[in-house]
Design a protein around this motif. Structure first.
Motif, mmCIF file in Angstrom:
data_model
loop_
_atom_site.group_PDB
_atom_site.id
_atom_site.type_symbol
_atom_site.label_atom_id
_atom_site.label_comp_id
_atom_site.label_asym_id
_atom_site.label_seq_id
_atom_site.Cartn_x
_atom_site.Cartn_y
_atom_site.Cartn_z
ATOM 1 N N UNK A 1 42.982 37.095 24.497
ATOM 2 C CA UNK A 1 43.877 36.180 25.210
ATOM 3 C C UNK A 1 44.872 35.552 24.245
ATOM 4 N N UNK B 1 46.341 39.451 30.969
ATOM 5 C CA UNK B 1 45.631 40.049 29.843
ATOM 6 C C UNK B 1 44.358 40.748 30.258
ATOM 7 N N UNK B 2 43.913 40.501 31.462
ATOM 8 C CA UNK B 2 42.565 40.932 31.789
ATOM 9 C C UNK B 2 42.530 41.826 33.018
ATOM 10 N N UNK B 3 41.762 42.883 32.918
ATOM 11 C CA UNK B 3 41.572 43.743 34.086
ATOM 12 C C UNK B 3 40.393 43.241 34.907
ATOM 13 N N UNK B 4 39.753 42.190 34.395
ATOM 14 C CA UNK B 4 38.526 41.678 35.009
ATOM 15 C C UNK B 4 38.712 41.311 36.480
ATOM 16 N N UNK B 5 39.911 40.857 36.842
ATOM 17 C CA UNK B 5 40.110 40.377 38.205
ATOM 18 C C UNK B 5 40.393 41.498 39.199
ATOM 19 N N UNK B 6 40.503 42.713 38.682
ATOM 20 C CA UNK B 6 40.731 43.842 39.575
ATOM 21 C C UNK B 6 39.416 44.322 40.180
ATOM 22 N N UNK B 7 38.346 43.889 39.579
ATOM 23 C CA UNK B 7 37.030 44.391 39.938
ATOM 24 C C UNK B 7 36.552 43.835 41.271
ATOM 25 N N UNK B 8 36.856 42.598 41.509
ATOM 26 C CA UNK B 8 36.428 41.947 42.738
ATOM 27 C C UNK B 8 37.169 40.640 42.825
ATOM 28 N N UNK B 9 36.582 39.665 43.477
ATOM 29 C CA UNK B 9 37.224 38.355 43.494
ATOM 30 C C UNK B 9 36.721 37.563 42.291
ATOM 31 N N UNK B 10 37.642 37.133 41.463
ATOM 32 C CA UNK B 10 37.244 36.384 40.272
ATOM 33 C C UNK B 10 37.066 34.908 40.589
ATOM 34 N N UNK C 1 46.295 34.608 31.249
ATOM 35 C CA UNK C 1 44.913 34.915 31.624
ATOM 36 C C UNK C 1 44.874 36.107 32.583
#
Lengths: 520, 204
Positions: free
Chosen positions: A239, A319-328, A316
């Protein structure tokens, strides 16, 4: 000479700048009447969306105060010796070849290597006990002694009841920012001013606070002075890396403003009102992003989102692919709002492969399902009023060409409306397609920005010719404008282009800006 | 569209970078993303319907961040969970220590939560047996001791992943009557809940 001020009195390079007050008085009457704050193209109709007014000054004000207090402080002589430890001995000739080498971002870099030393801009974060917390290049472990030296410098000056601000030596600037319990150090070979570098360090500081809150940070170090903060920041280094990259590339961070997705105002209004309708008790901000561009922002009445906080959110999400996975669902501190506590953000993309990302900021950490429900209501309303299709169409052309303005010699520009805190800028033309060229142009803009916002000798306007492009910068109480022309253009042409451009922006303002921001 | 119904809350726990997100990605989206490691920020929620016999059960899966930074938040993710998949990396013994921590935490706070102990990255072991740091039987013994199910999975190949979640759903289905006869079954995603935790940010 490649720099020349637009007005004859303002040749600041020679140090003959007339007193600021007198200059201001002379230049008060704007050549384009009516262009004062609040009436410039892009100014919102109602109250602005952000805390803005003096946003740039706001950011560095604290530091400036310190600067004035410690004006006489100049440690460059004494510290030159130690400085060599930090930056290595380098001659000016060597520097010229280094501008591109900053691409290698490998953390495993050998910190004693020439390549490591020659990075254009280093950033270090350490605790007041001298423990490494972050380095942009190389590993923190390998730098513990170097950071120890940095802390020694800070403490040494502090012991004399003084504050170290910067060291200038050997073509290098070393800038210090003490934000207890953290110390941030920037080492730069760019021509940015101390103030600009300090501003970048502030951003890094806020980035760390946004992950932990200042309360937690203080608490940790009060309990254990030599705590290794990397434990808590583990996994967040990228980040900070990305934020530093943005600081080099994103005009928004330079201008303290954000840019919008060009969208017909009728469509934007539907999107905004759909978001406005999908409210909940603890919902404070609803933000819809398309990549790095703002589609709309709805806020609770009387609550403002500072552009720094918004950029931290952009960073945030981007930078992150984390939120593509589901609902963050994540705690986030918005340091310009409140450094003491966490908000809780529901972050999700409208569709799996879509660029549209919705961020719902709540005060309650149990609010996930309420926020999820808000999102559903928003989507239902959006599709019912068939604005979703218009939005998707707009996503296909998220930017525009400078040719639309119809000024042949104009290559690129940045225009910021001060009262709305929004800016607009066309895509980079052919000549600036490579990353290096874009960064070079951004560097030139940063330079102009430094001159316009000089702490003691601010300029109103600035014209600069060079072999590769001609630049004009102009600031009024309503807007900030940076123009880039082909090197064949003349000054007269540049000046006349300003009016033409302002007219064009005025004509397009309801597409390029958010003119009617909503509240719940 | 009405709010989605979730029957069973499932929480993923474990040390960072053991592969919790990859496990969920494999199960929900049937894919394995190759590329630099990206840590989860906060937590991610996915609802996934699964067929158990004649019935369809929707699992609400909370993929939590392993980073210590979010530890204080973890309670809200596992509170009321019917199943916890506690992950460890087969090639990293410290991750097993962390798994023990989570097991203890769950035993203390969530007695109705069934625990599934899951060793990840089995494909690495298949490639090179010397990489294994957690003996299968040791993990099995630990699982029996705490009354947990034990799986070894690979999100890369998909090995044992569907079986794990299928087991979670079946166990839920079998025990659903035991605990949930009195109360209403399932959680309505749209329902308002009272928060029993104070929020740290008051905006007035």
């Amino acid at each position: 000479m490649d720099g020349q001020a637009l007005r004859p009195t303002a040749s600041w390079e020679n140090g003959t700048l007339a007193p600021v007050d007198r200059l201001r008085a002379e230049r008060a009457d704007s050549p384009t009447p009516g262009l004062v704050e609040g009436t410039e193209p892009g100014a919102g109709q109602k109250s602005a969306m952000f805390v803005h007014a003096q946003s740039f000054e706001d950011l560095t004000a604290e530091a400036e105060e310190e600067a004035r207090r410690d004006d006489e402080l100049d440690k460059s002589g004494e510290c030159a010796e130690e400085l060599k430890v930090l930056v290595g001995e380098k001659t000016i000739e060597e520097q010229r070849n280094n501008s591109i080498s900053s691409e290698s971002r490998s953390k495993e870099e050998d910190v004693s290597s020439e390549a490591w030393r020659s990075h254009r801009k280093h950033v270090f974060v350490l605790s007041e006990a001298g423990k490494p917390i972050y380095t942009r290049y190389g590993t923190e472990e390998a730098l513990s002694s170097t950071m120890g030296v940095m802390m020694a410098l800070v403490s040494f000056v502090e012991a004399e009841k003084n504050i170290i601000r910067s060291i200038h030596a050997d073509g290098c600037k070393v800038v210090f920012l003490t934000k207890s319990p953290l110390v941030l150090v920037g080492v730069s070979r760019t021509c940015q001013s101390d103030k600009e570098l300090l501003r970048e360090l502030q951003y890094i500081y806020y980035q760390i606070v946004s992950l932990l809150t200042l309360t937690q940070l203080n608490h940790i170090f009060q309990h254990k002075q030599n705590y290794d903060l990397r434990r808590l920041l583990a996994g967040s280094e990228y980040l900070t890396d990305n934020l530093l990259h943005r600081l080099d590339r994103d005009p928004g961070l330079l201008l303290s403003a954000v840019t919008c997705l060009p969208l017909a105002s009728s469509a934007r209004d539907v999107v905004s009102s759909s978001l406005q309708a999908a409210k909940a008790k603890n919902l404070v901000f609803s933000i819809l992003l398309a990549g790095d561009r703002l589609v709309t922002l709805v806020r609770k009445k009387d609550q403002f989102l500072h552009h720094i906080d918004l950029h931290l959110v952009f960073n945030l999400v981007g930078s992150s692919s984390s939120f593509r996975e589901g609902e963050g669902w994540t705690p986030i501190c918005l340091p310009k709002f409140n450094t003491a506590g966490f908000f809780h953000a529901h972050i999700s993309y409208l569709e799996p492969a879509s660029e549209l990302c919705l961020i719902l900021v709540s005060t309650d950490r149990e609010d996930f399902f309420n926020m999820s429900d808000c999102k559903q209501r928003f989507l239902e309303r959006l599709s019912k009023r068939s604005a979703y299709q218009a939005l998707k169409e707009a996503l296909k052309c998220p930017t525009y060409s400078v040719a639309q303005v119809g000024i042949p010699e104009l290559r690129h520009f940045l225009y910021k409306s001060k009262s709305s805190g929004l800016y607009t800028s066309p895509e980079f033309p052919e000549v600036y397609h490579s990353d290096e060229e874009q960064e070079r142009l951004m560097g030139l803009y940063q330079d102009l920005h430094s001159c316009l916002h000089h702490p003691t000798r601010p300029l109103r306007s600035f014209y600069r010719c060079s072999e590769t492009e001609n630049l004009l910068a102009w600031v009024t109480s309503g807007f900030e404008l940076y123009l880039c022309f082909s090197p064949l253009g003349t000054k007269a042409l540049a000046v006349s282009a300003v009016n033409k451009l302002l007219k064009w922006i005025r004509k397009e303002e309801d597409r390029l800006f958010i003119l009617s921001p909503l509240t719940y | 569209m009405s709010a989605m119904r979730v029957d069973a809350k499932v929480v993923m726990l474990g040390k960072e970078s053991v592969g919790k997100t990859s496990l969920v990605e494999r199960y929900v989206h049937h894919r394995f993303l190759v590329g630099p490691y990206q840590n989860t920020i906060g937590a991610a929620f996915v609802a996934k319907p699964i067929q158990v016999g004649e019935k369809v059960i929707t699992l609400g899966i909370w993929d939590t961040a392993g980073s210590e930074r979010y530890e204080a938040m973890s309670r809200i993710y596992y509170r009321g969970a019917r199943a916890a998949i506690v992950c460890y990396d087969l090639t990293d013994s410290s991750s097993f220590q962390r798994a023990r921590f989570w097991v203890k935490e769950l035993q203390n706070c969530e007695e109705h939560c069934k625990i599934y102990l899951c060793g990840t990255k089995n494909d690495l072991i298949e490639g090179d047996r010397s990489l294994r740091q957690i003996d299968y039987h040791d993990a099995q013994d630990f699982a029996e001791e705490i009354g947990a199910q034990h799986f070894e999975t690979s999100s890369k190949t998909g090995n044992n992943v569907d079986e794990l979640f299928q087991k979670v759903a079946e166990d839920y289905n079998n025990t659903a009557f035991q605990y949930m006869t009195a109360e209403e079954t399932g959680i309505d995603l749209g329902q308002k809940k009272d928060s029993y935790f104070y929020s740290c940010c008051h905006n007035n």
